[in-house]
Design an enzyme around this catalytic site. Structure first.
Site, PDB file in Angstrom:
ATOM      1  N   CYS A   1       0.929  -1.218  -0.200  1.00 53.75           N
ATOM      2  CA  CYS A   1       2.696  -1.058  -0.201  1.00 53.75           C
ATOM      3  C   CYS A   1       2.722   0.357  -1.015  1.00 53.75           C
ATOM      4  CB  CYS A   1       3.232  -1.893  -1.251  1.00 53.75           C
ATOM      5  SG  CYS A   1       3.259  -3.557  -0.559  1.00 53.75           S
TER       6      CYS A   1
ATOM      7  N   ARG B   1       2.004   4.341   4.221  1.00 56.61           N
ATOM      8  CA  ARG B   1       0.974   3.215   3.504  1.00 56.61           C
ATOM      9  C   ARG B   1       1.491   1.776   3.898  1.00 56.61           C
ATOM     10  NH1 ARG B   1      -1.350   4.340  -1.524  1.00 56.61           N
ATOM     11  NH2 ARG B   1      -0.900   2.487  -2.152  1.00 56.61           N
TER      12      ARG B   1
ATOM     13  N   TRP C   1       4.560  -3.539   2.690  1.00 56.55           N
ATOM     14  CA  TRP C   1       3.788  -4.024   3.681  1.00 56.55           C
ATOM     15  C   TRP C   1       3.711  -5.141   3.593  1.00 56.55           C
ATOM     16  CZ3 TRP C   1      -2.192  -4.567   4.304  1.00 56.55           C
ATOM     17  CH2 TRP C   1      -2.116  -4.593   5.595  1.00 56.55           C
TER      18      TRP C   1
ATOM     19  N   ASN D   1       2.483  -4.070  -6.060  1.00 63.05           N
ATOM     20  CA  ASN D   1       1.337  -3.829  -4.867  1.00 63.05           C
ATOM     21  C   ASN D   1       0.312  -4.799  -5.067  1.00 63.05           C
ATOM     22  OD1 ASN D   1       0.085  -2.838  -2.597  1.00 63.05           O
ATOM     23  ND2 ASN D   1      -0.513  -0.900  -3.662  1.00 63.05           N
ATOM     24  N   GLY D   2      -0.272  -5.644  -4.020  1.00 65.04           N
ATOM     25  CA  GLY D   2      -1.161  -6.441  -4.403  1.00 65.04           C
ATOM     26  C   GLY D   2      -0.732  -7.826  -3.951  1.00 65.04           C
TER      27      GLY D   2
ATOM     28  N   LYS E   1     -10.295   5.162  17.215  1.00 65.65           N
ATOM     29  CA  LYS E   1      -9.156   6.175  17.408  1.00 65.65           C
ATOM     30  C   LYS E   1      -8.188   5.838  18.425  1.00 65.65           C
ATOM     31  CE  LYS E   1      -9.272   7.667  13.983  1.00 65.65           C
ATOM     32  NZ  LYS E   1     -10.292   7.179  13.479  1.00 65.65           N
TER      33      LYS E   1
ATOM     34  N   GLU F   1      -6.532   2.305  17.560  1.00 58.75           N
ATOM     35  CA  GLU F   1      -5.568   2.114  16.264  1.00 58.75           C
ATOM     36  C   GLU F   1      -4.417   2.820  16.504  1.00 58.75           C
ATOM     37  OE1 GLU F   1      -6.936   3.281  12.639  1.00 58.75           O
ATOM     38  OE2 GLU F   1      -8.071   4.701  13.348  1.00 58.75           O
TER      39      GLU F   1
ATOM     40  N   HIS G   1     -27.268  -4.774  29.122  1.00 57.85           N
ATOM     41  CA  HIS G   1     -27.293  -5.960  28.814  1.00 57.85           C
ATOM     42  C   HIS G   1     -25.854  -6.806  28.581  1.00 57.85           C
ATOM     43  CE1 HIS G   1     -31.553  -5.375  27.403  1.00 57.85           C
ATOM     44  NE2 HIS G   1     -31.110  -3.857  26.953  1.00 57.85           N
TER      45      HIS G   1
ATOM     46  N   LYS H   1      -2.913   2.861   5.421  1.00 57.80           N
ATOM     47  CA  LYS H   1      -3.780   3.863   5.244  1.00 57.80           C
ATOM     48  C   LYS H   1      -5.110   3.250   4.301  1.00 57.80           C
ATOM     49  CE  LYS H   1      -5.772   7.867   5.195  1.00 57.80           C
ATOM     50  NZ  LYS H   1      -6.394   8.255   6.746  1.00 57.80           N
TER      51      LYS H   1
HETATM   52  C1  AGP Z   1      -9.607   4.671  10.434  1.00 53.92           C
HETATM   53  O1  AGP Z   1      -8.816   5.587  11.278  1.00 53.92           O
HETATM   54  C2  AGP Z   1      -8.782   3.701   9.645  1.00 53.92           C
HETATM   55  N1  AGP Z   1      -7.583   4.171   9.104  1.00 53.92           N
HETATM   56  C3  AGP Z   1      -9.580   2.752   8.945  1.00 53.92           C
HETATM   57  O2  AGP Z   1     -10.474   2.162   9.606  1.00 53.92           O
HETATM   58  C4  AGP Z   1     -10.305   3.363   7.552  1.00 53.92           C
HETATM   59  O3  AGP Z   1     -11.445   4.092   7.940  1.00 53.92           O
HETATM   60  C5  AGP Z   1     -10.821   2.279   6.673  1.00 53.92           C
HETATM   61  O4  AGP Z   1      -9.814   1.328   6.325  1.00 53.92           O
HETATM   62  C6  AGP Z   1     -11.535   2.708   5.394  1.00 53.92           C
HETATM   63  O5  AGP Z   1     -10.695   3.526   4.596  1.00 53.92           O
HETATM   64  P1  AGP Z   1     -11.478   4.208   3.454  1.00 53.92           P
HETATM   65  O6  AGP Z   1     -12.135   5.140   4.123  1.00 53.92           O
HETATM   66  O7  AGP Z   1      -9.904   4.901   2.648  1.00 53.92           O
HETATM   67  O8  AGP Z   1     -12.148   3.184   2.448  1.00 53.92           O
END
Ligand code: AGP
Length: 615
Positions: A2, A27, A75, A101-102, A492, A495, A511, A610
């Site tokens: 959040c 976020r 979120w 948040n949490g 990429k 997501e 394989h 994020k």
């Molecule tokens: C990558 O595009 C994603 N947003 C996600 O995999 C991200 O790399 C992952 O959550 C790790 O985040 P961080 O680098 O802030 O630890």
């Protein structure tokens, strides 16, 4: 994951909070709300489900004036994304509000306890037990900070919390429990800010402090006082001067943050390199790593721990460090590492790669390393983030704020950081001589310009995207140091366009995965001129023999692969160690244009956040 924004000072709180929430919407965004204490002493709350624009509409319908307030974008973890589940949550008197948040892991037991004491609940959230606990303890203590402290000590699980009350309308009570994501205190001139991430308040101040686990802060317009959750006063947390400017945290002329951050990569990598390498001798200096020659020579193993894109960056780092420094490297997911009883000792360096510095799985891996007495380091982008603070040493990505959920410039700058680290380790161990260092330094010097040439082909990537946007499955193949490029390219696409895509080491095709190949399964593969090029050429032939479509990333002048592929993308030649940086950029833009063509919410893809601060 959040977003939280708080303000106390002489200015109107509502617009500052709304603007801050706007900058945090990447976020987590299935509902939003804010609370402001009005001149008449009442706590006014506005909340709504959906995007922040809905909250803005509620505020426009019923404006609220005041100089202290707190806002939240949600979120959802507990309870559907509805208005009544949106934060802030109020106690039964309406005079105390909380945003969080949490996760409150023991919220059911607490909720039952409170209900047995006559408290009523009006949401499905775990957060509501916090505000009711604060209310109950306030009735007993008539002291907001003490009431918050008592309530927080009853919570299990990671939480970042802000408490606001008309009982004591001159303060925000802020606390951090566990790895619940950053809690940033912004130091203004006669005003103070609270946020869960820097961009929310960057246009007001660059002077930021961070709460540590089990910190509680009382924030007034004149400053902040810190306490632990035993109620003891503790020294002020250091104030960091954040080297980012507000413009860099805004979209500017780009349609999406992701697009802006892809095009920022040449300048970001220039900043990553700046001040860390002597371009004449090739000597690397990493001042904040805190790893001198003796410590380097004592290392027997490096374990890289990370998640998602950062994990794929670590896979590239394994090649760089093992080849240039000759130290064994293992790479593991942060989410797996602490559960596999890892073999660790004082001769192991555990290196976390994390853009946000707040990914709970990666932080837990660092905790595991410290428990075993291993040295730790972090490659991180956010200055002062938890990973940077708990690690023995740090190498900042220096990429500037990365707002788009899909990580791009953090990926490429973290690879450059690992090249610098590999060079540093090799030089300290005496296995990387000056001529090799000089060659690498000149390659690094040319990298931003080469990246600019890759970005200049954006129209080509957009045309390819239109051609391939309607396929439902993709395969991405790479070999050697570009096997991770395939994994990252697939992620990429997944997501942001929601198309299924798998990244595989090309040699694995025979394989199993080759059974998938037909005219409905495009294959994107990296076939630059390196020591596995011939293997990739035969890979193209295998896919074409089964009517598969091939998009190949090649070097200019390539004939063999270009003659067989359905489409080619040219990237400039470079030393093998830098090809992952060049080859990934077309894959970033291919995914971006496919997602835009398909109408995805590129900067806020469904279900994603994020920074993942929940397990
Ligand atoms: C990558 O595009 C994603 N947003 C996600 O995999 C991200 O790399 C992952 O959550 C790790 O985040 P961080 O680098 O802030 O630890």
């Amino acid at each position: 994951m959040c977003g939280i924004v708080g303000y106390i000072g002489p200015r109107a709180a509502t617009p500052i909070i709304l603007e801050g929430l706007q900058r945090l919407e990447y976020r987590g965004y299935d509902s939003a709300g804010l609370a402001v204490i009005e001149a008449n002493g009442r706590v006014a709350v506005r909340r709504d489900a959906g995007k922040l624009s809905n909250l803005r509409a509620r505020v426009a319908e019923a404006p609220i004036e005041g100089h202290i307030g707190v806002g939240h974008t949600r979120w959802a973890t507990h309870g559907p994304p509805t208005a009544y589940n949106a934060h802030p949550h109020r106690d039964h008197t309406g005079r105390i509000v909380v945003v969080q948040n949490g996760i409150v892991e023991n919220f059911l037991a607490l909720r039952n306890e409170l209900m047995a004491q006559g408290y009523e609940f009006h949401s499905d959230t775990d957060t509501e037990v916090i505000v009711q606990l604060v209310s109950r303890e306030f009735d007993r203590t008539e002291d907001l900070a003490e009431a918050a402290r008592r309530a927080l000590n009853l919570l299990h699980g990671p939480s970042a919390v802000v408490v606001l009350s008309s009982h004591e309308p001159d303060k925000l009570v802020v606390a951090r429990l566990g790895n619940a994501g950053a809690v940033v205190i912004g130091h203004g001139d006669g005003e103070m800010f609270v946020a869960s991430d820097i961009p929310a308040i960057l246009q007001h101040t660059r002077r930021m402090s961070y709460l540590e686990n089990r910190d509680m802060a009382i924030v007034t317009r004149d400053g902040v006082a810190y306490y632990d959750l035993d109620g003891q006063s503790i020294p002020p947390r250091p104030i960091h001067d954040i080297p980012w400017d507000p413009v860099s945290a805004a979209k500017g002329r780009y349609r999406h943050f992701m697009q802006k951050e892809i095009f920022e990569q040449p300048s970001a990598i220039t900043d990553t390199i700046r001040g860390r390498i002597d371009f004449v001798t090739g000597q690397v200096t990493l001042r904040e790593l805190n790893l001198d020659a003796e410590a380097v020579r004592s290392l027997h193993k490096i374990t890289i721990v990370a998640c998602g894109t950062s994990f794929y960056s670590g896979l590239v780092g394994k090649f760089l460090i093992e080849n240039l420094a000759r130290i064994p490297v293992e790479v593991d997911y942060g989410s797996e590492y602490r559960y596999r009883n890892p073999i660790l000792d004082e001769h192991t360096l555990v290196l976390a790669i994390t853009q946000s510095g707040e990914t709970v799985d990666t932080l837990a891996a660092l905790d595991e390393a410290k428990r075993h007495g291993s040295r730790t380091a972090a490659i991180v982008n956010v200055v002062g983030s938890q990973a940077a603070r708990v690690s023995d040493g740090v190498i900042y990505m220096q990429a500037g704020p990365e707002i788009g959920v899909a990580s791009t410039k953090a990926y490429t700058t973290s690879i450059v950081d690992q090249l610098l680290l590999a060079m540093y380790l090799g030089q300290q161990r005496g296995v990387l001589d000056e001529s090799a260092s000089q060659a690498l330094a000149s390659e690094l010097a040319m990298l931003p310009d080469k990246l600019g040439r890759v970005l200049a082909q954006d129209d080509h990537y957009r045309e390819l995207a239109v051609t391939y946007a309607n396929y439902h499955n993709f395969l991405y193949l790479g070999r050697g140091i570009n096997y991770p490029t395939a994994r990252e390219g697939a992620l990429k696409l997944k997501e942001i366009s929601y198309i299924h895509a798998e990244g595989y080491p090309a040699g694995e095709m025979k394989h199993g995965p080759i059974a998938l190949i037909d005219e409905n399964m495009p294959t994107v593969l990296v076939a630059v001129q390196d020591h596995v090029y011939d293997k990739m050429l035969s890979q193209v032939e295998q896919v074409k023999a089964r009517n598969g479509k091939v998009i190949a990333v090649v070097n200019p002048g390539d004939r063999a692969v270009a003659a067989k592929a359905d489409a080619i993308i040219e990237v400039p030649r470079a030393i093998e160690w830098l090809t992952p940086v060049l080859a990934v950029v077309p894959l970033q833009l291919l995914a971006y244009h496919i997602a835009v063509w398909r109408g995805s919410d590129v900067d806020q893809p469904r279900n994603l956040a994020k920074s993942v601060t929940v397990e």
